[in-house]
Design a protein around this motif. Structure first.
Motif, mmCIF file in Angstrom:
data_model
loop_
_atom_site.group_PDB
_atom_site.id
_atom_site.type_symbol
_atom_site.label_atom_id
_atom_site.label_comp_id
_atom_site.label_asym_id
_atom_site.label_seq_id
_atom_site.Cartn_x
_atom_site.Cartn_y
_atom_site.Cartn_z
ATOM 1 N N TYR A 102 39.408 44.722 131.126
ATOM 2 C CA TYR A 102 40.228 45.810 131.660
ATOM 3 C C TYR A 102 39.715 46.225 133.033
ATOM 4 O O TYR A 102 38.554 46.001 133.393
ATOM 5 C CB TYR A 102 40.273 46.999 130.697
ATOM 6 C CG TYR A 102 38.976 47.754 130.556
ATOM 7 C CD1 TYR A 102 38.676 48.825 131.397
ATOM 8 C CD2 TYR A 102 38.049 47.397 129.575
ATOM 9 C CE1 TYR A 102 37.484 49.523 131.265
ATOM 10 C CE2 TYR A 102 36.859 48.082 129.438
ATOM 11 C CZ TYR A 102 36.582 49.141 130.286
ATOM 12 O OH TYR A 102 35.393 49.829 130.162
ATOM 13 N N THR A 114 40.600 49.229 136.487
ATOM 14 C CA THR A 114 41.372 50.356 137.035
ATOM 15 C C THR A 114 41.926 50.043 138.419
ATOM 16 O O THR A 114 42.720 50.816 138.951
ATOM 17 C CB THR A 114 40.494 51.624 137.130
ATOM 18 O OG1 THR A 114 39.352 51.336 137.951
ATOM 19 C CG2 THR A 114 40.031 52.069 135.745
ATOM 20 N N LYS A 135 45.122 51.865 133.134
ATOM 21 C CA LYS A 135 44.194 50.735 133.130
ATOM 22 C C LYS A 135 45.005 49.453 132.976
ATOM 23 O O LYS A 135 46.117 49.466 132.468
ATOM 24 C CB LYS A 135 43.179 50.857 131.997
ATOM 25 C CG LYS A 135 42.185 51.996 132.132
ATOM 26 C CD LYS A 135 41.123 51.901 131.047
ATOM 27 C CE LYS A 135 40.103 53.022 131.144
ATOM 28 N NZ LYS A 135 40.662 54.306 130.716
#
Length: 218
Positions: free
Chosen positions: A116, A118, A102
């Protein structure tokens, strides 16, 4: 180049290219390698406030005052822009920290929030243990991220979402935290009138202190 009366806002190292890239809060970045020093203009994201090179994607993420620019960086340091996205919030961001696949977009100012992702394009808000100015570092082997705050807290996360507090002292004010791979140790620098160093050799769980006595060298 911008005048040197401006502070470096951000920098990132690219070890396999022997290169450092810096920015000074202007619409330019400076690329410094063993072969060349050059300046590159940045457009579409305001002034450059931070930089992170994501080695797994061979991507330079330029953090601007109004957006993020994702740049493919070639082995000869050529840059090709392939995406500009809006910032997830109208605040000043510092850099991206990688944690267990991440990407954490962290702030320069005092806050208990960060973001955050991905995929570097879709960002989700998350919460730190307390509101403060936080400094971050990551240990690449376990992908654990350590954060140290201006209000005396050290915490760690293994998933970029959930945090465990490892140390707390209201009399401390951490100004930086770094990982040293050769020693496999984290070092946190505490300054609250005097300098103290805290270190961890158990992956951020415990933090003994080393007191530093100032001295004059003649």
């Amino acid at each position: 180049f911008p005048s040197h009366d401006t502070y470096i806002q951000g920098y990132t190292e690219i070890p396999h290219l022997d290169t450092i890239i810096t920015c000074r809060g202007t619409a330019f970045i400076q690329i410094m390698s063993t072969l060349n020093v050059s300046q590159v203009a940045i457009s579409g994201i305001g002034n450059c406030m931070g930089l992170t090179y994501v080695n797994t994607h061979k991507t330079l993420v330029i953090i601007g005052s109004t957006g993020l620019m994702l740049v493919a960086l070639g082995p000869d340091l050529t840059m090709s822009q392939f995406k500009v996205i809006a910032l997830p919030a109208a605040v000043t961001f510092d850099k991206i920290v990688i944690c267990n696949e991440k990407y954490m977009l962290v702030r320069k100012d005092s806050s208990d929030t960060y973001y955050y992702s991905t995929n570097l394009t879709t960002w989700t808000s998350a919460t730190l243990p307390e509101s403060a100015v936080w400094k971050f570092t990551a240990e690449q082997g376990t992908k654990r991220v350590i954060a140290a705050s201006s209000t005396g807290t050290i915490a760690y996360t293994d998933d970029a979402i959930n945090w465990t507090t490892a140390f707390g002292d209201i009399n401390s004010k951490f100004v930086n935290v770094k990982y040293f791979p050769d020693q496999k140790a984290f070092i946190a620098c505490d300054y609250n009138g005097t300098y103290n160093i805290l270190y961890s050799v158990d992956n951020g769980v415990s933090w003994p202190q080393i007191n530093i006595t100032p001295c004059l060298i003649s």
